[in-house]
Design an enzyme around this catalytic site. Structure first.
Site, PDB file in Angstrom:
ATOM      1  N   LYS A  76      36.601  16.927  55.884  1.00  0.00           N
ATOM      2  CA  LYS A  76      35.723  18.055  55.524  1.00  0.00           C
ATOM      3  C   LYS A  76      36.476  19.373  55.699  1.00  0.00           C
ATOM      4  CE  LYS A  76      31.625  15.394  56.618  1.00  0.00           C
ATOM      5  NZ  LYS A  76      30.703  14.909  57.622  1.00  0.00           N
ATOM      6  N   GLN A 128      28.107  16.730  63.039  1.00  0.00           N
ATOM      7  CA  GLN A 128      28.462  15.351  62.681  1.00  0.00           C
ATOM      8  C   GLN A 128      27.607  14.364  63.480  1.00  0.00           C
ATOM      9  OE1 GLN A 128      30.572  14.547  60.232  1.00  0.00           O
ATOM     10  NE2 GLN A 128      30.489  12.359  60.553  1.00  0.00           N
ATOM     11  N   ASP A 171      23.452  19.806  55.384  1.00  0.00           N
ATOM     12  CA  ASP A 171      23.198  18.361  55.382  1.00  0.00           C
ATOM     13  C   ASP A 171      21.818  18.047  54.801  1.00  0.00           C
ATOM     14  OD1 ASP A 171      24.972  16.399  56.145  1.00  0.00           O
ATOM     15  OD2 ASP A 171      24.777  16.825  58.282  1.00  0.00           O
TER      16      ASP A 171
END
Ligand code: GUN
Length: 305
Positions: A53, A97, A120
């Site tokens: 990422k 994460q 997200d």
């Protein structure tokens, strides 16, 4: 039937080059889209995902901040980190994460992220907007898959779509996105009765269950488009031989590296039955990161232009 391999990389590269153009334009106005990635603990798989990422962000000319915190981090410490990122004007997207260590309440953390920085798409506000059919920040893997289906001209309207798996991050949002595009959608899971029979109804079969090679030929209708979201690391040479055959290059890779990745769909079975299938690796994986970058750009434009 000839089965086409759907390369997520081609769609991902197209998405990324569009982003690069937009980032160049934003920079002319003094704006650099920024993504903060928060990693708690030292799980090697999470470290690898986070690393790609950060790398992709920088490749596209965006600002990337990696916040690494020890596995012993408390709820309060992580909350303080989120609060600081919420208030940092250089940060447009915040990604924590998952999974998080056991002492941390995941839902409270996801709810603490500002909805307009929630790249997200897991904040209840964004889930609510997605349920109503809006176009908020939505989870990256299902959004990436929708983009690939569109670019590959897969007809969604009126199609029978079956989603296997009911996670918040893939299964549920995937089903909603397909529904909004007028598919007839069934969500099923490990406890569904007659799973092969339900899956055999699917024109579009999306599988996200985390069980290596579970979807074998009896789950697949002739001509179906099969999307495999699974990334399961297997370490047994016997299992590789059983799945890929004794002469597959995969036997070399497991001998060299000690493991290899297989999807939730059997790696060979769809060929000759399905009209198209995403391979693992190289199918859905690259789409997730590309769409994360797109969500960061969307969040930046919404908040700063
Ligand atoms: N862990 C595995 N996939 C993901 C993802 O897409 N987002 C987050 N936040 N964590 C993950």
């Amino acid at each position: 039937m000839e089965t086409r391999k759907l390369s997520g990389k081609i769609t991902a590269d197209a998405i990324k080059s569009e982003i690069v153009e937009e980032v160049i334009q934003l920079k002319k106005q003094g704006i650099v889209p920024g993504l903060a990635t928060v990693l708690v603990g030292e799980d090697p798989a999470s470290e690898m995902y986070v690393g790609s990422k950060v790398k992709t962000c920088r490749e596209l000319g965006m600002f990337s901040e990696l916040v690494k915190m020890p596995a012993s981090t408390t709820q309060e410490q992580l909350m303080e980190t989120i609060e600081a990122l919420n208030n940092n004007n250089d940060i447009d997207g915040i990604l924590v994460q998952l999974p998080l260590p056991g002492q941390i309440e995941e839902n409270l953390i996801l709810e603490a992220i500002r909805p307009d920085k929630d790249v997200d798409g897991l904040h209840p506000v964004n889930i609510g907007k997605l349920t109503k059919g809006g176009t908020p920040l939505a989870p990256c893997t299902p959004m990436g898959i929708m983009e690939m289906l569109a670019r590959e001209n897969v007809e969604i309207k009126g199609a029978e779509a079956v989603v296997v798996g009911r996670s918040d991050i893939v299964g549920k949002p995937m089903a909603l996105l397909l529904l909004h595009q007028h598919a007839t959608v069934t969500i099923c899971h490990s406890r569904s009765r007659n799973l092969p029979e339900i899956c055999r109804r699917a024109d579009i079969l999306v599988v996200a269950v985390g069980r290596p090679a579970m979807i074998t030929r009896e789950y697949i209708k002739e001509g179906a488009v099969v999307i495999d979201v699974g990334t399961n690391r297997i370490t047994s040479l016997d299992q590789v031989v059983e799945l890929f055959g004794p002469d597959s290059p995969r036997t070399e890779s497991i001998k060299k590296r000690g493991s290899t990745v297989v999807g939730d769909v059997h790696p060979l079975d769809p060929y000759g039955i399905a009209s198209a299938v995403t391979p693992v690796p190289g199918g859905v994986g690259p789409l997730t990161i590309a769409h994360l970058m797109k969500n960061t750009l969307i969040a930046c434009k919404e908040r700063r232009t």
